[in-house]
Write a protein that holds these residues in place. Structure first.
Motif, PDB file in Angstrom:
ATOM      1  N   MET A  65       0.839  -1.190   0.000  1.00  0.00           N
ATOM      2  CA  MET A  65       0.000   0.000   0.000  1.00  0.00           C
ATOM      3  C   MET A  65       0.875   1.242   0.000  1.00  0.00           C
ATOM      4  SD  MET A  65      -3.173  -0.991   2.579  1.00  0.00           S
ATOM      5  CE  MET A  65      -2.160  -0.981   4.061  1.00  0.00           C
ATOM      6  N   PHE A  66       0.446   2.261  -0.729  1.00  0.00           N
ATOM      7  CA  PHE A  66       1.068   3.577  -0.693  1.00  0.00           C
ATOM      8  C   PHE A  66       0.135   4.536   0.043  1.00  0.00           C
ATOM      9  CE2 PHE A  66       3.362   2.801  -4.992  1.00  0.00           C
ATOM     10  CZ  PHE A  66       4.369   2.098  -4.339  1.00  0.00           C
ATOM     11  N   GLY A  67       0.690   5.378   0.907  1.00  0.00           N
ATOM     12  CA  GLY A  67      -0.064   6.433   1.559  1.00  0.00           C
ATOM     13  C   GLY A  67       0.202   7.769   0.886  1.00  0.00           C
ATOM     14  N   GLY A  68      -0.527   8.806   1.308  1.00  0.00           N
ATOM     15  CA  GLY A  68      -0.305  10.145   0.781  1.00  0.00           C
ATOM     16  C   GLY A  68      -0.776  10.336  -0.648  1.00  0.00           C
ATOM     17  N   VAL A  69      -1.788   9.572  -1.065  1.00  0.00           N
ATOM     18  CA  VAL A  69      -2.276   9.661  -2.440  1.00  0.00           C
ATOM     19  C   VAL A  69      -3.664  10.306  -2.465  1.00  0.00           C
ATOM     20  CG1 VAL A  69      -0.993   7.567  -3.010  1.00  0.00           C
ATOM     21  CG2 VAL A  69      -3.415   7.380  -2.420  1.00  0.00           C
ATOM     22  N   ASP A  70      -4.139  10.592  -3.654  1.00  0.00           N
ATOM     23  CA  ASP A  70      -5.496  11.100  -3.860  1.00  0.00           C
ATOM     24  C   ASP A  70      -6.152  10.164  -4.870  1.00  0.00           C
ATOM     25  OD1 ASP A  70      -7.847  12.381  -4.502  1.00  0.00           O
ATOM     26  OD2 ASP A  70      -6.946  14.359  -4.774  1.00  0.00           O
TER      27      ASP A  70
ATOM     28  N   TRP B 138      -6.953  10.080  -9.078  1.00  0.00           N
ATOM     29  CA  TRP B 138      -6.501   8.981  -9.919  1.00  0.00           C
ATOM     30  C   TRP B 138      -7.663   8.355 -10.694  1.00  0.00           C
ATOM     31  CZ3 TRP B 138      -2.918   5.697 -11.986  1.00  0.00           C
ATOM     32  CH2 TRP B 138      -3.252   4.357 -12.165  1.00  0.00           C
ATOM     33  N   LEU B 139      -8.790   8.113 -10.017  1.00  0.00           N
ATOM     34  CA  LEU B 139      -9.933   7.491 -10.671  1.00  0.00           C
ATOM     35  C   LEU B 139     -10.566   8.406 -11.715  1.00  0.00           C
ATOM     36  CD1 LEU B 139     -11.640   5.705  -7.642  1.00  0.00           C
ATOM     37  CD2 LEU B 139     -10.210   4.672  -9.425  1.00  0.00           C
ATOM     38  N   ARG B 140     -10.625   9.706 -11.437  1.00  0.00           N
ATOM     39  CA  ARG B 140     -11.160  10.646 -12.426  1.00  0.00           C
ATOM     40  C   ARG B 140     -10.318  10.608 -13.698  1.00  0.00           C
ATOM     41  NH1 ARG B 140     -11.903  14.018  -7.887  1.00  0.00           N
ATOM     42  NH2 ARG B 140      -9.952  15.114  -8.352  1.00  0.00           N
ATOM     43  N   TRP B 141      -8.995  10.591 -13.523  1.00  0.00           N
ATOM     44  CA  TRP B 141      -8.098  10.547 -14.683  1.00  0.00           C
ATOM     45  C   TRP B 141      -8.220   9.212 -15.420  1.00  0.00           C
ATOM     46  CZ3 TRP B 141      -3.453   7.487 -15.012  1.00  0.00           C
ATOM     47  CH2 TRP B 141      -2.712   7.719 -16.180  1.00  0.00           C
ATOM     48  N   ARG B 142      -8.274   8.125 -14.668  1.00  0.00           N
ATOM     49  CA  ARG B 142      -8.370   6.800 -15.286  1.00  0.00           C
ATOM     50  C   ARG B 142      -9.644   6.666 -16.116  1.00  0.00           C
ATOM     51  NH1 ARG B 142      -8.502   0.922 -12.070  1.00  0.00           N
ATOM     52  NH2 ARG B 142      -9.342  -0.250 -13.851  1.00  0.00           N
TER      53      ARG B 142
ATOM     54  N   ARG C  13      -9.961   3.960   2.211  1.00  0.00           N
ATOM     55  CA  ARG C  13      -9.901   5.417   2.367  1.00  0.00           C
ATOM     56  C   ARG C  13      -9.207   6.037   1.159  1.00  0.00           C
ATOM     57  NH1 ARG C  13      -6.999   6.797   7.742  1.00  0.00           N
ATOM     58  NH2 ARG C  13      -6.510   8.753   6.671  1.00  0.00           N
ATOM     59  N   ASN C  14      -9.486   7.294   0.916  1.00  0.00           N
ATOM     60  CA  ASN C  14      -9.031   7.962  -0.298  1.00  0.00           C
ATOM     61  C   ASN C  14      -7.518   8.130  -0.367  1.00  0.00           C
ATOM     62  OD1 ASN C  14      -9.466   9.565  -2.793  1.00  0.00           O
ATOM     63  ND2 ASN C  14      -8.704  11.259  -1.533  1.00  0.00           N
ATOM     64  N   ASP C  15      -6.851   8.260   0.777  1.00  0.00           N
ATOM     65  CA  ASP C  15      -5.421   8.573   0.744  1.00  0.00           C
ATOM     66  C   ASP C  15      -4.525   7.336   0.797  1.00  0.00           C
ATOM     67  OD1 ASP C  15      -6.088   7.946   3.352  1.00  0.00           O
ATOM     68  OD2 ASP C  15      -4.995   9.610   4.269  1.00  0.00           O
ATOM     69  N   VAL C  16      -5.100   6.154   0.618  1.00  0.00           N
ATOM     70  CA  VAL C  16      -4.327   4.914   0.608  1.00  0.00           C
ATOM     71  C   VAL C  16      -4.631   4.142  -0.669  1.00  0.00           C
ATOM     72  CG1 VAL C  16      -3.935   2.694   1.727  1.00  0.00           C
ATOM     73  CG2 VAL C  16      -4.214   4.748   3.124  1.00  0.00           C
ATOM     74  N   ALA C  17      -3.584   3.789  -1.416  1.00  0.00           N
ATOM     75  CA  ALA C  17      -3.718   2.993  -2.642  1.00  0.00           C
ATOM     76  C   ALA C  17      -3.243   1.574  -2.385  1.00  0.00           C
ATOM     77  CB  ALA C  17      -2.905   3.613  -3.770  1.00  0.00           C
ATOM     78  N   LEU C  18      -3.918   0.622  -2.995  1.00  0.00           N
ATOM     79  CA  LEU C  18      -3.594  -0.788  -2.842  1.00  0.00           C
ATOM     80  C   LEU C  18      -3.045  -1.347  -4.157  1.00  0.00           C
ATOM     81  CD1 LEU C  18      -3.822  -3.561  -1.346  1.00  0.00           C
ATOM     82  CD2 LEU C  18      -6.155  -3.697  -2.282  1.00  0.00           C
ATOM     83  N   PHE C  19      -1.959  -2.106  -4.059  1.00  0.00           N
ATOM     84  CA  PHE C  19      -1.392  -2.798  -5.213  1.00  0.00           C
ATOM     85  C   PHE C  19      -1.392  -4.292  -4.910  1.00  0.00           C
ATOM     86  CE2 PHE C  19       0.054   1.472  -5.776  1.00  0.00           C
ATOM     87  CZ  PHE C  19       0.219   1.653  -7.142  1.00  0.00           C
ATOM     88  N   MET C  20      -2.117  -5.055  -5.725  1.00  0.00           N
ATOM     89  CA  MET C  20      -2.232  -6.500  -5.514  1.00  0.00           C
ATOM     90  C   MET C  20      -1.460  -7.282  -6.577  1.00  0.00           C
ATOM     91  SD  MET C  20      -6.200  -6.735  -4.289  1.00  0.00           S
ATOM     92  CE  MET C  20      -6.010  -8.415  -3.723  1.00  0.00           C
TER      93      MET C  20
ATOM     94  N   ALA D 246       6.130  10.132 -10.437  1.00  0.00           N
ATOM     95  CA  ALA D 246       6.516  10.971 -11.566  1.00  0.00           C
ATOM     96  C   ALA D 246       5.413  11.133 -12.600  1.00  0.00           C
ATOM     97  CB  ALA D 246       7.763  10.386 -12.230  1.00  0.00           C
ATOM     98  N   HIS D 247       4.527  10.136 -12.733  1.00  0.00           N
ATOM     99  CA  HIS D 247       3.629  10.135 -13.887  1.00  0.00           C
ATOM    100  C   HIS D 247       2.144   9.966 -13.586  1.00  0.00           C
ATOM    101  CE1 HIS D 247       7.234   9.914 -16.349  1.00  0.00           C
ATOM    102  NE2 HIS D 247       7.612   8.824 -15.702  1.00  0.00           N
ATOM    103  N   ALA D 248       1.751   9.587 -12.386  1.00  0.00           N
ATOM    104  CA  ALA D 248       0.343   9.276 -12.120  1.00  0.00           C
ATOM    105  C   ALA D 248      -0.347  10.403 -11.370  1.00  0.00           C
ATOM    106  CB  ALA D 248       0.235   7.979 -11.317  1.00  0.00           C
ATOM    107  N   PRO D 249      -1.454  10.929 -11.887  1.00  0.00           N
ATOM    108  CA  PRO D 249      -2.231  11.917 -11.136  1.00  0.00           C
ATOM    109  C   PRO D 249      -2.642  11.363  -9.772  1.00  0.00           C
ATOM    110  CG  PRO D 249      -2.973  11.823 -13.404  1.00  0.00           C
ATOM    111  CD  PRO D 249      -2.028  10.678 -13.221  1.00  0.00           C
ATOM    112  N   GLY D 250      -2.488  12.186  -8.736  1.00  0.00           N
ATOM    113  CA  GLY D 250      -2.857  11.788  -7.386  1.00  0.00           C
ATOM    114  C   GLY D 250      -1.750  11.110  -6.608  1.00  0.00           C
ATOM    115  N   PHE D 251      -0.580  10.899  -7.227  1.00  0.00           N
ATOM    116  CA  PHE D 251       0.492  10.146  -6.571  1.00  0.00           C
ATOM    117  C   PHE D 251       1.767  10.957  -6.352  1.00  0.00           C
ATOM    118  CE2 PHE D 251      -2.245   6.696  -7.645  1.00  0.00           C
ATOM    119  CZ  PHE D 251      -1.933   5.663  -6.770  1.00  0.00           C
ATOM    120  N   ALA D 252       1.737  12.248  -6.576  1.00  0.00           N
ATOM    121  CA  ALA D 252       2.956  13.044  -6.450  1.00  0.00           C
ATOM    122  C   ALA D 252       3.539  12.965  -5.041  1.00  0.00           C
ATOM    123  CB  ALA D 252       2.674  14.501  -6.829  1.00  0.00           C
ATOM    124  N   GLY D 253       2.693  12.888  -4.028  1.00  0.00           N
ATOM    125  CA  GLY D 253       3.169  12.840  -2.644  1.00  0.00           C
ATOM    126  C   GLY D 253       3.122  11.462  -2.034  1.00  0.00           C
TER     127      GLY D 253
END
Length: 477
Positions: free
Chosen positions: A248-253, A257-261, A290-297, A332-339
């Motif tokens: 999981m990554f924290g500090g995301v929006d 990300w979903l709006r862009w996707r 929650r919105n500020d946590v992304a999951l990678f499976m 570097a490249h994904a909206p919502g992941f700069a931080g």
């Protein structure tokens, strides 16, 4: 290299094969040498009615169910938490618990467990949306892993720490006795029947004797070592064969990300392609609770064995390197992941398949036509609206020959295609609860699980809130 699933497979999800060649980071060490271990006495740590080995979804449900029926129940777990892959493996996306009409069919322990989570620890469609085929509603939830084939389902995501805490409290409240940092190593056998298990711990090898054993290891470790017949036929290109460590990554929006996707599908496809070109194995981010946590499976890797220690080590190394690579690329490249920052890599490796029991019964592809098993112990949603609900037989938990054992969870008796959904978290809760109830009834009557009247199991399941097919419910009443 990416493999495209073919033939009998239903899931078209990307997997990555690693050849057993120079592509390996580490090469398995093969030796023909052996040593002889001298005979020794093994201290008996405890005696109980029901011993559950493995505290994952199936094992937790089994321990709670057995203890609630008054059986002295012990639960062995090798990690420091309960929940298995649903918590330690970060499989926090709980797959479908409703059928395609929106009816909640996986109930009982599963329903109670999720209902006990704090409201801010679980996210998913409201009950009134389950089964909705409204195009806009389904599209919105599809991006949030809760709508498939144009239908909204009860497929929530949940906080793994709250799931750990809730599972532990349910086990203790039921009266079961958890034992952490204890790895179930060998079965204790007597006359072709299970009489307990030996575990490894900081105190060395110790044994627990029991009237009935529940193998909830997920890989069938105990029944395999006891000589039970097993099968492992599965296609390597299938997602259900793959392994990886989630993170999981924290500090995301995630809303950004979903709006862009959704709004820029061509840019999203180009982003994924550039990620593959840069890192070979690359995956998309999923929502969490929650919105500020992304999951990678993923990325999901095939070509490895879930029961070979060198392969497990290789997958861990690759997954952790990929986590760092994904973090750099997403920042570097994904909206919502700069931080974005690395929140957690899963403490448990994500194993989908190792071996399966050859049972007194089984779930087979031919049973997806809505037929009801007379010894039904639960109902699973099918993979798509093309099929009817699937009746899970008690015989799928019972070894074809060995006695004194039940085997719920992802290693139950089924064919390779049915395994694709029976390995999921809700189905493990379902089969685990059934195994716990059957184990407690068998121990109380001093009979083998094989000899237990199915109607008695069904009556107890209904009393504990489990959904059974109307025909079975009527006969068991």
């Amino acid at each position: 290299m990416s493999d495209t699933p073919t033939g009998r497979l239903f899931f078209q999800s990307e997997t990555f094969r690693v050849e057993a060649s120079s592509a390996r980071i580490r090469h398995p060490r093969v030796t023909a040498r052996h040593l002889t271990e001298p005979a020794r006495e093994v201290p008996i740590h405890a005696e109980c009615d029901v011993l559950v080995v493995g505290g994952g979804p199936a094992g937790t449900a089994a321990a709670v169910a057995a203890a609630r029926l008054g059986a002295r129940t012990m639960l062995l777990e090798r990690h420091n938490h309960l929940g298995g892959l649903s918590t330690g493996g970060l499989v926090i996306w709980i797959d479908r618990m409703t059928d395609w009409s929106g009816q909640l069919v996986i109930r009982g322990f599963a329903e109670e467990y999720l209902a006990r989570l704090p409201r801010d620890a679980i996210a998913g469609p409201p009950r009134e949306a389950w089964g909705s085929r409204d195009a806009a509603t389904a599209a919105w939830w599809a991006l949030r892993t809760a709508a498939f084939h144009g239908t909204v389902t009860h497929s929530p995501t949940a906080d793994p720490e709250w799931m750990k805490a809730t599972a532990l409290e349910m086990v203790i409240e039921a009266g079961a006795e958890p034992l952490f940092h204890a790895w179930g190593a060998q079965p204790v056998m007597e006359g072709g029947a299970f009489r307990g298990a030996i575990f490894e711990s900081k105190q060395g090898r110790r044994a627990i004797l029991a009237k009935v054993v529940v193998d909830a290891t997920g890989d069938g470790d105990l029944f395999h070592r006891a000589g039970a017949a097993t099968t492992a036929d599965i296609e390597e290109a299938d997602i259900h064969h793959a392994m990886n460590t989630s993170w999981m990554f924290g500090g995301v929006d995630m809303e950004a990300w979903l709006r862009w996707r959704a709004g820029e599908p061509e840019q999203f496809a180009e982003f994924l392609q550039r990620g593959r070109e840069a890192h070979g194995q690359f995956d998309k981010a999923f929502v969490s609770w929650r919105n500020d946590v992304a999951l990678f499976m993923g990325p999901r890797m095939t070509g490895f064995s879930a029961v070979a220690v060198d392969d497990l080590t290789e997958v861990e190394i690759r997954s952790h390197r990929l986590m760092r690579a994904h973090l750099e690329f997403y920042r570097a490249h994904a909206p919502g992941f700069a931080g974005a920052w690395p929140l957690l890599s899963a403490p448990q490796l994500g194993v989908r398949h190792a071996r399966r029991l050859v049972g007194a019964g089984a779930v087979a592809r031919a049973m997806w036509d809505g037929r009801v098993s007379p010894d039904e112990i639960g109902v699973s949603p099918p993979l798509s609206p093309r099929f009817l609900n699937i009746s899970i037989p008690y015989g799928a938990l019972v070894p074809a020959q060995l006695d004194g054992l039940l085997a719920p969870g992802r290693h139950l008796s089924c064919d390779a295609t049915s395994h694709s959904f029976l390995r999921e978290i809700p189905q493990c809760w379902l089969t685990g609860q059934a195994a716990g109830i059957a184990a407690a009834l068998s121990a109380d009557r001093s009979i083998t699980p094989r000899s237990l009247p199915t109607r008695d199991v069904q009556r107890a399941l209904l009393a504990h809130g489990v959904y059974l097919s109307p025909e079975v419910t009527a006969l068991a009443a």
